[in-house]
Design an enzyme around this catalytic site. Structure first.
Site, PDB file in Angstrom:
ATOM      1  N   ARG A  88       0.861  -1.116   0.057  1.00 37.31           N
ATOM      2  CA  ARG A  88      -0.054   0.139  -0.053  1.00 37.31           C
ATOM      3  C   ARG A  88       0.714   1.308   0.274  1.00 37.31           C
ATOM      4  NH1 ARG A  88      -2.425  -3.730   3.749  1.00 37.31           N
ATOM      5  NH2 ARG A  88      -4.650  -4.264   3.175  1.00 37.31           N
ATOM      6  N   ASP A 148     -10.182  -4.343   8.257  1.00 39.29           N
ATOM      7  CA  ASP A 148      -9.235  -5.302   8.586  1.00 39.29           C
ATOM      8  C   ASP A 148     -10.095  -6.116   9.736  1.00 39.29           C
ATOM      9  OD1 ASP A 148      -7.242  -4.409   7.122  1.00 39.29           O
ATOM     10  OD2 ASP A 148      -6.748  -2.998   8.310  1.00 39.29           O
ATOM     11  N   ARG A 151     -12.391  -8.771   8.347  1.00 41.34           N
ATOM     12  CA  ARG A 151     -11.544  -9.795   7.572  1.00 41.34           C
ATOM     13  C   ARG A 151     -10.750 -10.593   8.956  1.00 41.34           C
ATOM     14  NH1 ARG A 151      -8.188  -6.421   3.147  1.00 41.34           N
ATOM     15  NH2 ARG A 151      -9.792  -6.596   1.395  1.00 41.34           N
ATOM     16  N   HIS A 175      -2.923   0.593   8.844  1.00 45.32           N
ATOM     17  CA  HIS A 175      -3.551  -0.267   8.066  1.00 45.32           C
ATOM     18  C   HIS A 175      -2.602  -0.792   6.865  1.00 45.32           C
ATOM     19  CE1 HIS A 175      -6.554  -1.801   4.941  1.00 45.32           C
ATOM     20  NE2 HIS A 175      -6.305  -0.949   4.186  1.00 45.32           N
TER      21      HIS A 175
HETATM   22  P1  NAI Z   1      -9.776   2.150  -9.097  1.00 47.78           P
HETATM   23  O1  NAI Z   1      -8.810   2.141 -10.105  1.00 47.78           O
HETATM   24  O2  NAI Z   1     -10.677   1.104  -9.470  1.00 47.78           O
HETATM   25  O3  NAI Z   1     -10.396   3.492  -8.896  1.00 47.78           O
HETATM   26  C1  NAI Z   1      -9.861   4.780  -8.657  1.00 47.78           C
HETATM   27  C2  NAI Z   1     -10.692   5.975  -9.422  1.00 47.78           C
HETATM   28  O4  NAI Z   1     -10.009   7.008  -8.938  1.00 47.78           O
HETATM   29  C3  NAI Z   1     -10.512   5.837 -10.858  1.00 47.78           C
HETATM   30  O5  NAI Z   1     -11.921   5.517 -11.516  1.00 47.78           O
HETATM   31  C4  NAI Z   1      -9.890   6.976 -11.230  1.00 47.78           C
HETATM   32  O6  NAI Z   1     -10.261   7.533 -12.712  1.00 47.78           O
HETATM   33  C5  NAI Z   1     -10.245   7.991 -10.001  1.00 47.78           C
HETATM   34  N1  NAI Z   1      -9.461   8.920  -9.765  1.00 47.78           N
HETATM   35  C6  NAI Z   1      -8.068   9.168 -10.008  1.00 47.78           C
HETATM   36  N2  NAI Z   1      -7.712  10.519  -9.649  1.00 47.78           N
HETATM   37  C7  NAI Z   1      -8.587  11.030  -9.764  1.00 47.78           C
HETATM   38  C8  NAI Z   1      -8.909  12.558  -9.296  1.00 47.78           C
HETATM   39  N3  NAI Z   1      -8.040  13.357  -8.951  1.00 47.78           N
HETATM   40  N4  NAI Z   1     -10.288  12.875  -8.767  1.00 47.78           N
HETATM   41  C9  NAI Z   1     -11.161  11.978  -8.881  1.00 47.78           C
HETATM   42  N5  NAI Z   1     -11.173  10.789  -9.486  1.00 47.78           N
HETATM   43  C10 NAI Z   1      -9.765  10.250  -9.676  1.00 47.78           C
HETATM   44  O7  NAI Z   1      -9.390   1.887  -7.455  1.00 47.78           O
HETATM   45  P2  NAI Z   1      -9.931   1.106  -6.316  1.00 47.78           P
HETATM   46  O8  NAI Z   1      -9.787  -0.222  -6.403  1.00 47.78           O
HETATM   47  O9  NAI Z   1     -11.400   1.727  -6.193  1.00 47.78           O
HETATM   48  O10 NAI Z   1      -9.155   1.824  -5.058  1.00 47.78           O
HETATM   49  C11 NAI Z   1      -9.206   3.180  -4.751  1.00 47.78           C
HETATM   50  C12 NAI Z   1      -7.965   3.598  -3.764  1.00 47.78           C
HETATM   51  O11 NAI Z   1      -8.560   2.871  -2.657  1.00 47.78           O
HETATM   52  C13 NAI Z   1      -6.585   2.829  -3.865  1.00 47.78           C
HETATM   53  O12 NAI Z   1      -5.753   3.702  -3.557  1.00 47.78           O
HETATM   54  C14 NAI Z   1      -6.718   1.583  -3.057  1.00 47.78           C
HETATM   55  O13 NAI Z   1      -5.276   1.115  -2.435  1.00 47.78           O
HETATM   56  C15 NAI Z   1      -7.630   2.280  -1.824  1.00 47.78           C
HETATM   57  N6  NAI Z   1      -8.106   1.100  -1.048  1.00 47.78           N
HETATM   58  C16 NAI Z   1      -8.133   1.195   0.355  1.00 47.78           C
HETATM   59  C17 NAI Z   1      -8.775   0.377   1.158  1.00 47.78           C
HETATM   60  C18 NAI Z   1      -8.725   0.547   2.578  1.00 47.78           C
HETATM   61  O14 NAI Z   1      -9.168  -0.289   3.523  1.00 47.78           O
HETATM   62  N7  NAI Z   1      -8.594   1.835   2.983  1.00 47.78           N
HETATM   63  C19 NAI Z   1      -9.301  -0.973   0.611  1.00 47.78           C
HETATM   64  C20 NAI Z   1      -9.118  -1.236  -0.763  1.00 47.78           C
HETATM   65  C21 NAI Z   1      -8.811  -0.110  -1.581  1.00 47.78           C
END
Ligand code: NAI
Length: 308
Positions: A88, A148, A151, A175
């Site tokens: 991460r 977490d 899970r 995390h």
């Molecule tokens: P994804 O790639 O499917 O979606 C991310 C979206 O953000 C994309 O559609 C992209 O176009 C958009 N984006 C990028 N820059 C942007 C901006 N400046 N303004 C608006 N939209 C923008 O990724 P996913 O799987 O949805 O993951 C998103 C984030 O969440 C990642 O950083 C991932 O590591 C994190 N994550 C965190 C978790 C947690 O427990 N905190 C769990 C799962 C994912």
């Protein structure tokens, strides 16, 4: 009430879907930087209303923050997710710039907003959001421990053949695969301590599987997970909007609680319409306190990258 979800990717869309299906907010705005992407996802979700029977409205916009004006809660999921083999932490440079800009835009249009940070590395992004926005600390919440902990309950449930909803178990700390701390000694099944039901080896197996829970899914799916992350974010939004006062592990700004300060780290908090309302103190053993210290050190090192 109005909720904005920034990032219409896997996690953002799932969060929005959970919110509208359960009528948690009257209005949801889904925003993404990719042209037409959020509009398309929002229309697709809207078309499930006739089938699922919810009243919430969702609209999708391309980087138009004026549409987000007056939001009570905003969930930030924008950024890049990790690929197999990535940590991460490797996402920091790209995601820090995105999170900072998004927070500025959100606060400009919704000065009273409560912000939930999902983008990774989440604890550092939460710290950055707080420092760059100048918002009161209670209105910036990092989502990671809720996922977490879910899970962790899943792994315990698998071992005991027990319903996850009957389990009381939390994960605290950062995390990250090596920074989270599944508190097995405090975990209970109804009122029975898990540590009295399982061998040390079984308990250790649960802890290890919980800690690599996200990485396991990333190697199976090819990118990071979204169903449980989206459900966790929506549950926290619900606790805010409906003023439920539920207990979650969330990354919040510490000022001496649990022995740490000037850091956002996962601890148990009550979440209601103020954001995170108060931190719940837990009696930690010396070993657990030491693990939390190591976890805080790792998160602090990551925060340092922001100022390098
Ligand atoms: P994804 O790639 O499917 O979606 C991310 C979206 O953000 C994309 O559609 C992209 O176009 C958009 N984006 C990028 N820059 C942007 C901006 N400046 N303004 C608006 N939209 C923008 O990724 P996913 O799987 O949805 O993951 C998103 C984030 O969440 C990642 O950083 C991932 O590591 C994190 N994550 C965190 C978790 C947690 O427990 N905190 C769990 C799962 C994912």
């Amino acid at each position: 009430m109005k909720v904005t979800v920034v990032g219409a990717g896997a996690v953002g869309a799932t969060t929005a879907d959970n919110i509208i299906r359960r009528n948690i907010a009257e209005e949801v705005v889904l925003l993404d930087i990719k042209d037409g992407f959020a509009e398309g996802k929002a229309q697709d979700m809207s078309q499930t209303a006739a089938l699922l029977g919810f009243e919430s409205k969702i609209t999708g916009v391309t980087n138009d923050y004026s549409s987000t004006a007056g939001s009570s809660v905003a969930v930030i999921t924008s950024g890049i997710p990790r690929k197999p083999g990535m940590t991460r932490e490797e996402l920091i440079g790209t995601n820090a710039n995105i999170v900072k800009t998004v927070v500025e835009n959100l606060v400009q249009h919704s000065p009273e907003v409560i912000i939930l940070i999902v983008s990774n590395p989440m604890d550092t992004m939460t710290y950055l959001a707080l420092k760059s926005s100048g918002l009161p600390k209670n209105r910036i919440i990092g989502m990671g421990g809720a996922l977490d902990s879910a899970r962790f309950k899943y792994q315990i449930g698998q071992k005991l053949n027990a319903a996850a909803t009957d389990l009381n178990a939390i994960v605290i700390g950062g995390h990250g695969d090596t920074t989270m701390i599944p508190l097995i000694q405090h975990a209970t099944w109804n009122s029975v301590r898990i540590s009295e039901l399982l061998t040390a080896e079984e308990q250790n197996d649960i802890i290890q599987k919980t800690m690599v829970g996200g990485a396991t899914l990333t190697s199976l799916i090819g990118t990071s997970a979204w169903y449980a992350p989206g459900a966790a974010a929506a549950a926290m939004v619900e606790s805010i909007i409906r003023n439920q006062g539920k207990l979650f592990t969330a990354s919040v700004y510490l000022e001496g609680e649990y022995g740490h300060e000037d850091i956002a780290l996962g601890v148990p908090v009550i979440i209601n319409n103020k954001g995170w309302d108060r931190i719940i103190p837990m009696p930690l053993s010396d070993d657990e306190q030491e693990l939390l210290g190591k976890s805080a050190d790792a998160v602090r090192k990551m925060n340092q990258v922001l100022s390098d």
